[in-house]
Design a protein around this motif. Structure first.
Motif, short mmCIF file in Angstrom:
data_model
loop_
_atom_site.label_atom_id
_atom_site.label_comp_id
_atom_site.label_asym_id
_atom_site.label_seq_id
_atom_site.Cartn_x
_atom_site.Cartn_y
_atom_site.Cartn_z
N LEU A 156 1.96 21.57 -16.28
CA LEU A 156 3.01 21.77 -15.28
C LEU A 156 3.81 20.50 -15.03
O LEU A 156 5.05 20.53 -15.04
CB LEU A 156 2.38 22.26 -13.97
N GLN A 157 3.15 19.39 -14.80
CA GLN A 157 3.87 18.16 -14.46
C GLN A 157 4.71 17.65 -15.62
O GLN A 157 5.77 17.05 -15.41
CB GLN A 157 2.89 17.08 -13.98
N GLU A 178 9.24 23.61 -8.25
CA GLU A 178 7.90 23.40 -8.81
C GLU A 178 7.00 24.60 -8.54
O GLU A 178 6.20 25.00 -9.40
CB GLU A 178 7.27 22.12 -8.24
N ARG A 182 5.25 26.82 -11.40
CA ARG A 182 3.80 27.06 -11.38
C ARG A 182 3.51 28.56 -11.48
O ARG A 182 2.62 28.98 -12.24
CB ARG A 182 3.19 26.48 -10.11
N ARG A 183 4.25 29.35 -10.73
CA ARG A 183 4.04 30.81 -10.77
C ARG A 183 4.37 31.36 -12.16
O ARG A 183 3.64 32.22 -12.68
CB ARG A 183 4.91 31.49 -9.71
N GLU A 186 1.55 30.63 -14.52
CA GLU A 186 0.39 31.50 -14.26
C GLU A 186 0.61 32.91 -14.80
O GLU A 186 -0.31 33.52 -15.36
CB GLU A 186 0.11 31.55 -12.75
#
Length: 228
Positions: A156-157, A178, A182-183, A186
């Motif tokens: 992610l980062q 962000e 992230r979602r 996932e």
């Protein structure tokens, strides 16, 4: 030129094939000599012969390096590089941001599916797809039939740092980009995991990730590993 049929983009402009792996966007040319040091001619010949008419299709979240690494990969193995998002924009005569703003995501996804199906008929090539393209089951089936899919995995980062530099991603036009990213990771990673191969994209030179892809392809195709 594009016309609307109420279900999505009807993209009729011809694909701009014959592009080399060089960066034709003007955002920095590929260093050919550096790339050429990675793969020798015999290795390239074995790989492309084993590929036959199949394309190498790069999938993964936005910012994972599909275009930047894909250009170098195409340059190294003497195949055309095609960016699906660029082809969509050329056919629609609009940017992806404009398509999202004027017509919405569902409209864009329908056109994206059609463009990728068309592009896959023109292999072999290195094809970089948009972050959401592989989520479409019909697109996954088209890729399975006409190509070898490679998931460029990224933390992610890492991808957040990359996409912040541009700030033009339609799905990230949100007060919490962000959280959105992230979602998306996932939701999408279980589908990306259906790809034939997975290679980590990380903060190393693009040529390093490119070489990892080549090694993974060679293993998948049953070719002997490169000699040090």
């Amino acid at each position: 030129m594009s016309t609307g049929d109420g279900r999505g983009l009807t993209l009729t402009a011809p694909a701009r094939h014959g592009q080399s792996g060089a960066d034709v966007s003007g955002r920095g040319a590929v260093q050919t000599s550096a790339v050429r040091k990675v793969l020798d001619r015999d290795r390239v010949a074995r790989l492309t012969a084993a590929l036959g008419t199949r394309s190498i299709v790069l999938v993964g979240i936005m910012g994972c390096g599909k275009s930047s690494v894909g250009r170098r990969l195409a340059q190294a193995i003497d195949l055309p590089f095609v960016d699906a998002d660029t082809e969509i924009e050329a056919a629609a005569n609009q940017t992806i941001s404009e398509i999202f703003a004027q017509h919405g995501e569902a409209y864009f996804r329908a056109g994206e599916q059609r463009v990728i199906a068309r592009l896959l008929k023109s292999g072999p090539q290195v094809l970089a797809t948009g972050g959401g393209a592989f989520m479409n089951a019909e697109t996954r089936e088209e890729v399975r039939k006409a190509g070898i899919s490679v998931w460029l995995r990224a933390e992610l980062q890492v991808v957040m740092q990359r996409v912040r530099r541009r700030g033009t991603r339609p799905l990230l036009q949100d007060p919490d980009p962000e959280g959105v990213l992230r979602r998306l990771l996932e939701e999408r990673e279980p589908v990306y995991a259906l790809a034939d191969l997975a290679v980590w994209s990380r903060d190393v030179p693009h040529e390093t990730v490119m070489n990892d892809i080549v090694a993974a392809l060679e293993g998948h195709l049953g070719l002997p590993p490169a000699q040090d």
